[in-house]
Structures are given as C-alpha cells and as structure tokens.
Design a protein around this motif. Structure first.
Motif, PDB file in Angstrom:
ATOM      1  N   LEU A 161       0.812  -1.214   0.000  1.00 27.56           N
ATOM      2  CA  LEU A 161       0.000   0.000   0.000  1.00 27.56           C
ATOM      3  C   LEU A 161       0.849   1.270   0.000  1.00 27.56           C
ATOM      4  O   LEU A 161       0.367   2.328  -0.408  1.00 27.56           O
ATOM      5  CB  LEU A 161      -0.944   0.005   1.206  1.00 27.56           C
ATOM      6  N   ALA A 162       2.099   1.165   0.440  1.00 28.00           N
ATOM      7  CA  ALA A 162       2.976   2.334   0.435  1.00 28.00           C
ATOM      8  C   ALA A 162       3.237   2.821  -0.985  1.00 28.00           C
ATOM      9  O   ALA A 162       3.511   4.010  -1.207  1.00 28.00           O
ATOM     10  CB  ALA A 162       4.300   2.012   1.121  1.00 28.00           C
ATOM     11  N   LEU A 163       3.138   1.918  -1.959  1.00 25.23           N
ATOM     12  CA  LEU A 163       3.335   2.303  -3.356  1.00 25.23           C
ATOM     13  C   LEU A 163       2.192   3.162  -3.873  1.00 25.23           C
ATOM     14  O   LEU A 163       2.315   3.797  -4.928  1.00 25.23           O
ATOM     15  CB  LEU A 163       3.466   1.055  -4.228  1.00 25.23           C
ATOM     16  N   TYR A 164       1.081   3.187  -3.136  1.00 30.30           N
ATOM     17  CA  TYR A 164      -0.079   3.994  -3.535  1.00 30.30           C
ATOM     18  C   TYR A 164      -0.360   5.105  -2.518  1.00 30.30           C
ATOM     19  O   TYR A 164      -1.473   5.618  -2.467  1.00 30.30           O
ATOM     20  CB  TYR A 164      -1.314   3.106  -3.687  1.00 30.30           C
ATOM     21  N   ARG A 165       0.637   5.474  -1.759  1.00 25.55           N
ATOM     22  CA  ARG A 165       0.457   6.538  -0.778  1.00 25.55           C
ATOM     23  C   ARG A 165       0.210   7.871  -1.492  1.00 25.55           C
ATOM     24  O   ARG A 165       1.007   8.311  -2.306  1.00 25.55           O
ATOM     25  CB  ARG A 165       1.699   6.645   0.112  1.00 25.55           C
ATOM     26  N   GLY A 166      -0.918   8.486  -1.183  1.00 26.36           N
ATOM     27  CA  GLY A 166      -1.272   9.765  -1.803  1.00 26.36           C
ATOM     28  C   GLY A 166      -2.093   9.646  -3.064  1.00 26.36           C
ATOM     29  O   GLY A 166      -2.397  10.660  -3.701  1.00 26.36           O
ATOM     30  N   VAL A 167      -2.498   8.424  -3.447  1.00 31.82           N
ATOM     31  CA  VAL A 167      -3.239   8.264  -4.697  1.00 31.82           C
ATOM     32  C   VAL A 167      -4.600   8.944  -4.632  1.00 31.82           C
ATOM     33  O   VAL A 167      -5.139   9.385  -5.668  1.00 31.82           O
ATOM     34  CB  VAL A 167      -3.392   6.761  -5.025  1.00 31.82           C
ATOM     35  N   SER A 168      -5.185   9.065  -3.434  1.00 30.46           N
ATOM     36  CA  SER A 168      -6.490   9.720  -3.311  1.00 30.46           C
ATOM     37  C   SER A 168      -6.416  11.181  -3.730  1.00 30.46           C
ATOM     38  O   SER A 168      -7.404  11.744  -4.225  1.00 30.46           O
ATOM     39  CB  SER A 168      -7.004   9.613  -1.875  1.00 30.46           C
ATOM     40  N   LEU A 169      -5.241  11.802  -3.564  1.00 29.16           N
ATOM     41  CA  LEU A 169      -5.097  13.207  -3.963  1.00 29.16           C
ATOM     42  C   LEU A 169      -5.152  13.352  -5.475  1.00 29.16           C
ATOM     43  O   LEU A 169      -5.558  14.400  -5.993  1.00 29.16           O
ATOM     44  CB  LEU A 169      -3.786  13.770  -3.434  1.00 29.16           C
ATOM     45  N   THR A 170      -4.754  12.318  -6.209  1.00 26.47           N
ATOM     46  CA  THR A 170      -4.863  12.331  -7.669  1.00 26.47           C
ATOM     47  C   THR A 170      -6.325  12.388  -8.096  1.00 26.47           C
ATOM     48  O   THR A 170      -6.697  13.129  -9.011  1.00 26.47           O
ATOM     49  CB  THR A 170      -4.195  11.080  -8.266  1.00 26.47           C
ATOM     50  N   VAL A 171      -7.163  11.606  -7.415  1.00 24.82           N
ATOM     51  CA  VAL A 171      -8.592  11.590  -7.727  1.00 24.82           C
ATOM     52  C   VAL A 171      -9.241  12.919  -7.350  1.00 24.82           C
ATOM     53  O   VAL A 171      -9.992  13.511  -8.136  1.00 24.82           O
ATOM     54  CB  VAL A 171      -9.282  10.421  -6.997  1.00 24.82           C
ATOM     55  N   LEU A 172      -8.932  13.420  -6.162  1.00 24.53           N
ATOM     56  CA  LEU A 172      -9.529  14.686  -5.715  1.00 24.53           C
ATOM     57  C   LEU A 172      -9.057  15.858  -6.563  1.00 24.53           C
ATOM     58  O   LEU A 172      -9.819  16.777  -6.852  1.00 24.53           O
ATOM     59  CB  LEU A 172      -9.183  14.925  -4.241  1.00 24.53           C
ATOM     60  N   GLY A 173      -7.793  15.828  -6.977  1.00 23.81           N
ATOM     61  CA  GLY A 173      -7.254  16.929  -7.774  1.00 23.81           C
ATOM     62  C   GLY A 173      -7.852  17.020  -9.158  1.00 23.81           C
ATOM     63  O   GLY A 173      -7.781  18.080  -9.797  1.00 23.81           O
ATOM     64  N   ALA A 174      -8.453  15.924  -9.638  1.00 22.14           N
ATOM     65  CA  ALA A 174      -9.068  15.951 -10.967  1.00 22.14           C
ATOM     66  C   ALA A 174     -10.303  16.833 -11.000  1.00 22.14           C
ATOM     67  O   ALA A 174     -10.676  17.343 -12.061  1.00 22.14           O
ATOM     68  CB  ALA A 174      -9.429  14.533 -11.399  1.00 22.14           C
ATOM     69  N   VAL A 175     -10.950  17.049  -9.855  1.00 21.06           N
ATOM     70  CA  VAL A 175     -12.167  17.868  -9.813  1.00 21.06           C
ATOM     71  C   VAL A 175     -11.867  19.335 -10.112  1.00 21.06           C
ATOM     72  O   VAL A 175     -12.451  19.912 -11.035  1.00 21.06           O
ATOM     73  CB  VAL A 175     -12.880  17.706  -8.458  1.00 21.06           C
ATOM     74  N   PRO A 176     -10.976  20.007  -9.362  1.00 22.07           N
ATOM     75  CA  PRO A 176     -10.667  21.400  -9.720  1.00 22.07           C
ATOM     76  C   PRO A 176      -9.969  21.525 -11.066  1.00 22.07           C
ATOM     77  O   PRO A 176     -10.113  22.543 -11.746  1.00 22.07           O
ATOM     78  CB  PRO A 176      -9.755  21.861  -8.585  1.00 22.07           C
TER      79      PRO A 176
END
Length: 319
Positions: A161-176
């Motif tokens: 899971l450490a390889l995907y640390r911060g991946v949620s910010l990629t999804v959230l950043g797509a909105v703005p």
C-alpha cells in the motif's frame, strides 16, 4: 461541440511510438524544472535560497550535473504504459458520452479526458511515487539504485500500500482541474470576442496554455500534498526531506497552512507552469479533410451499445 478524430494515415502503434518519443524528449528537456517543482513541493528547498536558478545550482554543486535529471528515466519509461492506458480509457469514455453522430459536448469531452487521465495515473501510480523518491534522494548516497530496486525496497520495507500513498489526492485533484478547464473553454468566445471556429493557431495555442495554467493552479495544492506523502518515509534520511510531519492527507493540509501559510500549498507552482505550458486538450480533435474518419466496425458495435438502434437506422454515424 467537439468531434472524435481517427487519422487513418498512422497505425495505432505508430501513433503510440510518436507520442512516446515526443513525450520522452519533452520530459528530458524539462526535467530540471520538474526537479525544482518536486523539491519545492516536498520542502527540501526551505532554509536555502529559493528559485529555479538557486535550486538547480545547489543540486548541481552538491551532486553533480546529472542530478538535474534525477528520476527522468523512470518518468520516460512510464510514458508508454501510461499513454496506452490513457488512450484506451479515453476512447471508452468518448464512446460512452458521444451521441449517435459522433459528437460530444465540451463538458463531456473534458470529463472524458479527466477520467482517462485519472485511470492512467492510478494504474501507473507506483512509478510516479518511485520517481519522487529518486528525485528527493541524494545521488551520492542513494537509498534506491533504480526503478526495480526502489519497487522491491519499498514493497519489503513499507508494504504494498505504500506504493499507492497519496493516490487519493490524484482523484480529488481531478475535480478542480476539470472545473478550471471548463471555466476557460466556456468563456473563450468572450475572451477573444469572436466565434470559436475562427480562432487562429496562435489563439488556440494561447487558449490551451491559459486552460493549463488555470486548471493546474486550482489543482496544485492537491499535488503538493501528494508529493509530500510520496516522499515521506521513516526508512529514508530525514524522513525523505519533508518539511512538515503529518499523519494523513487532511493533517498534511493543516500542517502546511499552519507552518507556511496558505501560499505554502502553491510552492513550486512557477516551475510547474513553465514545465507544463502546453498540453493537448481533448477539444483539439477536429475533422481532417481527405482523411477517412468513419467509425470502424468495432467502434460502431461499441456505439450501438449506448444508443438506440432506431436512431442509428435514420442517421448514419459518420464523423
């Protein structure tokens, strides 16, 4: 309205190869700017003279000229799988959103491009995290010797899971990011005081640059937090050089604002805008005279899944 384009003069593999070579060249050319952006986002530039020239000079003197291209090899290698996934996803989303004549609205085109980019980023996210780790490490005393060694080390030390640390910010950043693109494209005719189909090449270039600047500026705080989460590790010297200590994405936002102010979320924005001054917009797809752009049988079968058969009988879906 935008229209899906398929240029039959090049095969799919040829288009992918051309896009990969062009992308690798542009990444290599702008690698020092990417280095300055990541170091400013992570916080390793704090306490030193900041700015593009100062950051590049400091890295050059401390680690040598090759250090300006740290992580660029991984960035170039991930281009091909990232491009393949993004193009495949974009075609699926366009077929899903377009009508029976092959037309797609501005909003749907932007959403399709954003969703395709999001899918490709999630699939290839571990390579992006490794690129960040390679950039923040010292080349003279490296913790990782390359892509495979970094992947293996992170996996065994910190878990998958450490390889995907911060991946949620990629999804959230797509909105703005999508909102910024839509905001610009909805007001192009007001900006230039003329119809969109009469824009010159220079105006279209300026439009894309403006859309890139607005969308990246709006989504940049999410990217900053993502970079800090990617770099932070208890197994790296100085915890990866991150300038704030946090326990998650929300706490990272809070700590940045608390210690650096709101503007700390935009550290490295100037270098990022210079690096990404021109991006390909999904709205640049136009009909090309003299090129067969009708739907292939497979594309037509995909299209029929999402539109009513009786509408297809009355209107032939040629592009």
């Amino acid at each position: 309205m935008a229209t899906w384009r398929r240029d039959g003069r090049l095969t799919g593999s040829q288009r992918l190869l051309c896009a990969g070579l062009a992308g690798a060249f542009s990444l290599s050319l702008t690698a020092p700017l990417e280095l300055a952006t990541v170091l400013a986002q992570v916080g390793m530039a704090r306490g030193h003279s900041q700015g593009l020239w100062a950051t590049g000079r400091r890295v050059w003197l401390a680690e040598g000229p090759r250090a300006l291209w740290k992580g660029n090899g991984v960035a170039c290698l991930r281009l091909f799988p990232c491009s393949m996934v993004q193009l495949a996803a974009y075609r699926k989303f366009v077929v899903l959103f377009m009508d029976d004549l092959g037309h797609i609205s501005q909003w749907s085109s932007i959403v399709a491009g954003s969703l395709a980019g999001m899918v490709s980023m999630i699939v290839t996210y571990p390579t992006d995290l490794i690129k960040t780790r390679l950039i923040v490490q010292n080349m003279l005393e490296p913790s990782y010797r390359g892509l495979s060694h970094a992947f293996s080390t992170i996996y065994h030390q910190e878990g998958f899971l450490a390889l995907y640390r911060g991946v949620s910010l990629t999804v959230l950043g797509a909105v703005p990011f999508s909102a910024g693109s839509l905001l610009v494209y909805m007001n192009l005719e007001k900006i230039w005081n003329g119809p969109r189909d009469r824009f010159s090449h220079l105006q279209n270039f300026a439009n894309v640059c403006l859309a890139a600047a607005v969308s990246q500026t709006l989504s940049f705080p999410f990217d900053t937090v993502k970079r800090k989460m990617q770099a932070q590790s208890p197994y790296l010297p100085h915890h990866g050089g991150v300038d704030v200590h946090f326990s998650g994405a929300v706490d990272c936002f809070r700590q940045i604002v608390k210690t650096q102010g709101v503007l700390g979320l935009w550290s490295g924005l100037t270098a990022n805008l210079l690096k990404n001054g021109y991006i390909l917009s999904p709205l640049t797809y136009k009909l090309t005279p003299g090129v067969d752009q009708s739907l292939k049988p497979q594309e037509l079968r995909e299209l029929k899944k999402f539109v009513k058969p009786r509408r297809l009988e009355s209107k032939k879906p040629t592009l």
